[in-house]
Scaffold this motif. Structure first.
Motif, short mmCIF file in Angstrom:
data_model
loop_
_atom_site.label_atom_id
_atom_site.label_comp_id
_atom_site.label_asym_id
_atom_site.label_seq_id
_atom_site.Cartn_x
_atom_site.Cartn_y
_atom_site.Cartn_z
N ILE A 176 44.73 44.82 43.02
CA ILE A 176 44.82 44.06 41.89
C ILE A 176 45.73 42.88 41.87
N CYS A 177 45.47 41.62 41.67
CA CYS A 177 46.25 40.67 41.78
C CYS A 177 47.16 40.30 40.48
N ARG A 178 48.15 39.69 40.48
CA ARG A 178 49.01 39.40 39.18
C ARG A 178 48.21 38.84 38.32
N THR A 179 48.36 39.06 37.13
CA THR A 179 47.68 38.24 36.07
C THR A 179 47.94 36.83 36.09
N GLY A 180 46.97 36.07 35.98
CA GLY A 180 47.03 34.50 36.07
C GLY A 180 47.01 34.11 37.66
N ALA A 181 47.19 34.77 38.53
CA ALA A 181 47.01 34.54 40.02
C ALA A 181 45.47 34.32 40.31
N LEU A 182 45.47 33.25 41.47
CA LEU A 182 44.06 33.30 41.74
C LEU A 182 43.73 34.32 42.77
N THR A 183 42.34 34.76 42.71
CA THR A 183 42.27 35.98 43.84
C THR A 183 41.41 35.06 44.85
N MET A 184 42.33 35.00 46.01
CA MET A 184 41.79 34.18 47.32
C MET A 184 41.96 35.16 48.25
N PRO A 185 40.93 35.42 49.03
CA PRO A 185 41.10 36.13 50.48
C PRO A 185 42.33 35.71 51.30
N GLY A 186 42.64 36.67 51.91
CA GLY A 186 43.71 36.39 52.84
C GLY A 186 44.79 37.39 52.90
N PRO A 187 46.27 37.17 53.29
CA PRO A 187 47.05 37.98 53.27
C PRO A 187 47.80 37.95 51.90
N HIS A 188 48.07 39.36 51.42
CA HIS A 188 48.94 39.40 50.26
C HIS A 188 50.06 40.25 50.49
N ARG A 189 51.09 39.95 49.53
CA ARG A 189 52.19 40.77 49.84
C ARG A 189 52.40 41.88 48.55
N VAL A 190 52.33 43.15 48.96
CA VAL A 190 52.52 44.17 47.83
C VAL A 190 53.92 43.85 46.86
N ALA A 191 53.57 43.59 45.63
CA ALA A 191 54.69 43.55 44.91
C ALA A 191 54.93 44.77 43.86
N GLU A 192 54.03 45.79 43.79
CA GLU A 192 54.46 46.78 42.94
C GLU A 192 53.38 47.82 43.13
N VAL A 193 53.65 49.10 42.93
CA VAL A 193 52.70 50.07 43.04
C VAL A 193 52.21 50.68 41.43
N VAL A 194 51.19 50.49 41.23
CA VAL A 194 50.62 50.83 39.81
C VAL A 194 49.92 51.90 39.71
N GLY A 195 50.26 53.14 39.58
CA GLY A 195 49.51 54.35 39.77
C GLY A 195 49.01 54.35 41.11
N ASN A 196 47.64 54.39 41.41
CA ASN A 196 47.13 54.41 42.79
C ASN A 196 46.49 52.98 43.22
N ARG A 197 47.13 51.79 42.48
CA ARG A 197 46.64 50.57 42.83
C ARG A 197 47.86 49.71 43.46
N LEU A 198 47.72 48.80 44.22
CA LEU A 198 48.49 48.02 44.75
C LEU A 198 48.57 46.71 43.92
N LEU A 199 49.58 46.26 43.36
CA LEU A 199 49.71 45.07 42.70
C LEU A 199 50.16 43.71 43.87
N VAL A 200 49.40 42.71 44.01
CA VAL A 200 49.77 42.10 45.10
C VAL A 200 50.01 40.62 44.58
N ASP A 201 50.82 39.82 45.68
CA ASP A 201 50.92 38.29 45.39
C ASP A 201 50.37 37.68 46.53
N LYS A 202 49.65 36.59 46.49
CA LYS A 202 49.31 35.77 47.41
C LYS A 202 50.55 35.30 48.45
N VAL A 203 50.38 35.32 49.83
CA VAL A 203 51.31 34.90 50.82
C VAL A 203 51.26 33.53 51.00
#
Length: 141
Positions: free
Chosen positions: A114-141
């Motif tokens: 899942i992407c951070r709230t308000g961030a654009l969901t664009m394909p490509g590399p993302h950095r894991v910012a947080e693990v929420v349950g069994n999901r990875l919260l990511v930021d665009k690199v």
């Protein structure tokens, strides 16, 4: 019972209570009780013992409170790289779903991203910012 014995018993009880609760402040109060016991050993009066124990115990608690307040807050375990080895790693998102999630292969398994709230969901590399349950919260690199 001698006054010093009562002070040493109180100090022991405070240390036991600290071990059971994990509160560092009880250790500071135990130091105050030890000062009361030492005052009793040196023949000081009851009021001097109580005042010395109260001043040192309360002073030590106050100093610990100030030191703790000044120190920076710790990150939660879900976003702390020292605790969670996934934080800071890079994943490649091929395609985002309409609900704002994506599926990626990471560490030999399929993860929901899942992407951070308000961030654009664009394909490509993302950095894991947080693990929420069994999901990875990511930021665009």
């Amino acid at each position: 019972m001698d006054h010093s014995t009562a002070w040493w018993l109180l100090a022991g009880l405070l240390v036991i209570a600290e071990l059971l609760t994990g509160t560092f402040y009880l250790l500071m109060l135990a130091l105050g009780a030890m000062v009361g016991a030492l005052c009793a050993h040196f023949g000081q009066g009851t009021s001097t013992q109580i005042v010395a124990a109260a001043l040192l115990g309360a002073g030590a608690v106050f100093v610990c409170y100030l030191l703790r307040k000044r120190s920076p807050r710790r990150q939660p375990a879900s976003s702390n790289r020292d605790v969670n080895m996934d934080v800071g790693e890079t994943v490649v998102v091929e395609q985002w779903n309409s609900d704002g999630t994506a599926q990626v292969r990471y560490r030999g398994a399929t993860w929901t991203v899942i992407c951070r709230t308000g961030a654009l969901t664009m394909p490509g590399p993302h950095r894991v910012a947080e693990v929420v349950g069994n999901r990875l919260l990511v930021d665009k690199v």
